[in-house]
Design a protein around this motif. Structure first.
Motif, short mmCIF file in Angstrom:
data_model
loop_
_atom_site.label_atom_id
_atom_site.label_comp_id
_atom_site.label_asym_id
_atom_site.label_seq_id
_atom_site.Cartn_x
_atom_site.Cartn_y
_atom_site.Cartn_z
N PRO A 1 -1.11 -0.86 5.92
CA PRO A 1 -2.04 -1.46 4.95
C PRO A 1 -2.96 -0.43 4.29
CG PRO A 1 -2.69 -2.02 7.20
CD PRO A 1 -1.33 -1.40 7.28
N MET A 2 -3.32 0.63 5.01
CA MET A 2 -4.17 1.65 4.41
C MET A 2 -3.44 2.38 3.29
SD MET A 2 -7.22 2.97 4.53
CE MET A 2 -7.89 2.68 6.19
N MET A 3 -2.15 2.65 3.49
CA MET A 3 -1.39 3.30 2.43
C MET A 3 -1.25 2.38 1.22
SD MET A 3 -0.22 6.23 1.76
CE MET A 3 -0.14 6.98 3.39
N SER A 4 -1.15 1.07 1.46
CA SER A 4 -1.11 0.12 0.35
C SER A 4 -2.40 0.18 -0.46
CB SER A 4 -0.89 -1.30 0.87
OG SER A 4 0.37 -1.41 1.50
N LEU B 1 4.04 8.68 -1.65
CA LEU B 1 3.09 8.08 -0.72
C LEU B 1 3.80 7.23 0.34
CD1 LEU B 1 0.20 6.99 -3.14
CD2 LEU B 1 0.22 8.91 -1.54
N SER B 2 4.86 6.54 -0.07
CA SER B 2 5.62 5.75 0.90
C SER B 2 6.29 6.65 1.93
CB SER B 2 6.68 4.92 0.17
OG SER B 2 6.08 4.02 -0.75
N TRP B 3 6.77 7.81 1.49
CA TRP B 3 7.36 8.76 2.44
C TRP B 3 6.30 9.27 3.41
CZ3 TRP B 3 6.15 14.05 2.88
CH2 TRP B 3 6.96 14.76 3.79
N LEU B 4 5.09 9.54 2.91
CA LEU B 4 4.00 9.96 3.80
C LEU B 4 3.67 8.86 4.80
CD1 LEU B 4 1.57 11.75 1.32
CD2 LEU B 4 2.96 12.81 3.11
N GLN B 5 3.70 7.62 4.34
CA GLN B 5 3.43 6.50 5.25
C GLN B 5 4.43 6.46 6.39
OE1 GLN B 5 3.26 2.54 3.45
NE2 GLN B 5 4.26 1.71 5.26
N ARG B 6 5.71 6.59 6.07
CA ARG B 6 6.74 6.55 7.12
C ARG B 6 6.58 7.73 8.07
NH1 ARG B 6 9.86 5.17 2.59
NH2 ARG B 6 10.67 7.31 2.45
N THR B 7 6.22 8.89 7.51
CA THR B 7 6.03 10.07 8.36
C THR B 7 4.88 9.85 9.34
OG1 THR B 7 6.84 11.52 6.59
CG2 THR B 7 5.55 12.54 8.36
N GLU C 1 3.62 6.99 10.30
CA GLU C 1 3.96 5.91 11.24
C GLU C 1 4.81 6.43 12.38
OE1 GLU C 1 4.57 1.59 9.75
OE2 GLU C 1 5.33 2.88 8.16
N ASN C 2 5.79 7.26 12.07
CA ASN C 2 6.67 7.79 13.12
C ASN C 2 5.91 8.74 14.05
OD1 ASN C 2 8.88 6.41 12.09
ND2 ASN C 2 9.48 8.09 10.75
N ARG C 3 4.93 9.44 13.50
CA ARG C 3 4.20 10.42 14.31
C ARG C 3 3.12 9.76 15.14
NH1 ARG C 3 2.26 15.79 11.37
NH2 ARG C 3 4.54 15.88 11.20
N TRP C 4 2.46 8.75 14.56
CA TRP C 4 1.30 8.16 15.24
C TRP C 4 1.53 6.71 15.63
CZ3 TRP C 4 -2.12 10.18 10.70
CH2 TRP C 4 -2.32 11.55 10.86
N ARG C 5 2.78 6.32 15.79
CA ARG C 5 3.06 4.94 16.14
C ARG C 5 2.35 4.55 17.43
NH1 ARG C 5 8.15 5.23 16.16
NH2 ARG C 5 8.54 4.34 14.09
N VAL C 6 1.74 3.37 17.42
CA VAL C 6 1.04 2.86 18.60
C VAL C 6 2.03 2.11 19.47
CG1 VAL C 6 -0.80 1.36 19.43
CG2 VAL C 6 -1.13 2.67 17.33
N ALA C 7 2.16 2.54 20.71
CA ALA C 7 3.07 1.87 21.63
C ALA C 7 2.45 0.57 22.11
CB ALA C 7 3.37 2.78 22.82
#
Length: 218
Positions: free
Chosen positions: A148-151, A203-209, A211-217
């Motif tokens: 949502p922040m990237m949106s 920006l969408s690519w940055l979002q995915r990057t 998310e993959n790096r800081w994904r909350v388990a």
């Protein structure tokens, strides 16, 4: 392609203008929005009231009117003229102040996803409200609100075009400027659309990057 190569001077200046507005407004919105988001969940009633008033007032005001306030109301109050580069500063301030309301609500939603027990445990260890927020809650909140922040920042990127109506050079100025040079307006608009699509995809690519790096388990 002639629209691009025959007017490289304009496209370069317009793209730089858009990026300056985006990064400047984004930085201000992130800082101010984080502060206001923390105020919205503060145990201090006055802080909550101020944060709520700010968000409800600015978020429900059209961005164009916010620009009018910064362009025509604020300069006389500060006894300065909106010229000599200051118009960019006022535009960045307008974008930042407006976007900060959405950042604040996004941050608040992220804070609400952090289990209450973690904050209570931190307070039991003797940490104050500020320490609990900065050391325990905020790091987890930021990680949980990346999409949502990237949106919000994608919306900010597109909102930079509003500045064109206040004589500030950016991609939103393309149609008016290049039509005066005899370029086809529809072609110009299509190129502006292509550039914005490319920037949004970045920006969408940055979002995915992120998310993959800081994904909350969970």
């Amino acid at each position: 392609m002639g629209v691009i190569f025959d007017n490289l001077d304009f496209w370069g200046e317009a793209l730089v203008g858009t990026l300056v507005l985006f990064f400047g407004g984004g930085a201000l919105a992130l800082v101010l929005g984080t502060i206001v988001g923390a105020m919205r969940v503060s145990p201090v009633p006055i802080a909550r009231a101020v944060g709520t008033f700010y968000v409800n007032t600015i978020r429900n005001t059209p961005l164009t009117l916010v620009f009018f306030g910064f362009a025509f109301t604020l300069p006389p109050l500060l006894e300065v003229r909106a010229s000599g580069g200051r118009e960019f500063i006022f535009a960045i301030a307008a974008l930042g102040v407006y976007t900060a309301t959405y950042v604040a609500e996004t941050i608040r939603s992220g804070i609400n996803t952090v289990p209450v027990g973690q904050a209570e445990a931190a307070r039991a260890l003797g940490l104050g409200f500020g320490q609990v927020m900065t050391l325990v809650v905020m790091p987890q909140a930021f990680r949980s609100v990346i999409p949502p922040m990237m949106s919000v920042f994608i919306a900010l990127l597109k909102n930079t075009t509003v500045a064109a109506g206040f004589s500030i050079m950016n991609l939103g100025s393309a149609r008016d400027w290049l039509s005066e040079r005899g370029e086809n307006q529809l072609t110009v608009i299509l190129w502006v659309m292509i550039i914005f699509v490319a920037l949004v995809l970045l920006l969408s690519w940055l979002q995915r990057t992120f998310e993959n790096r800081w994904r909350v388990a969970r």
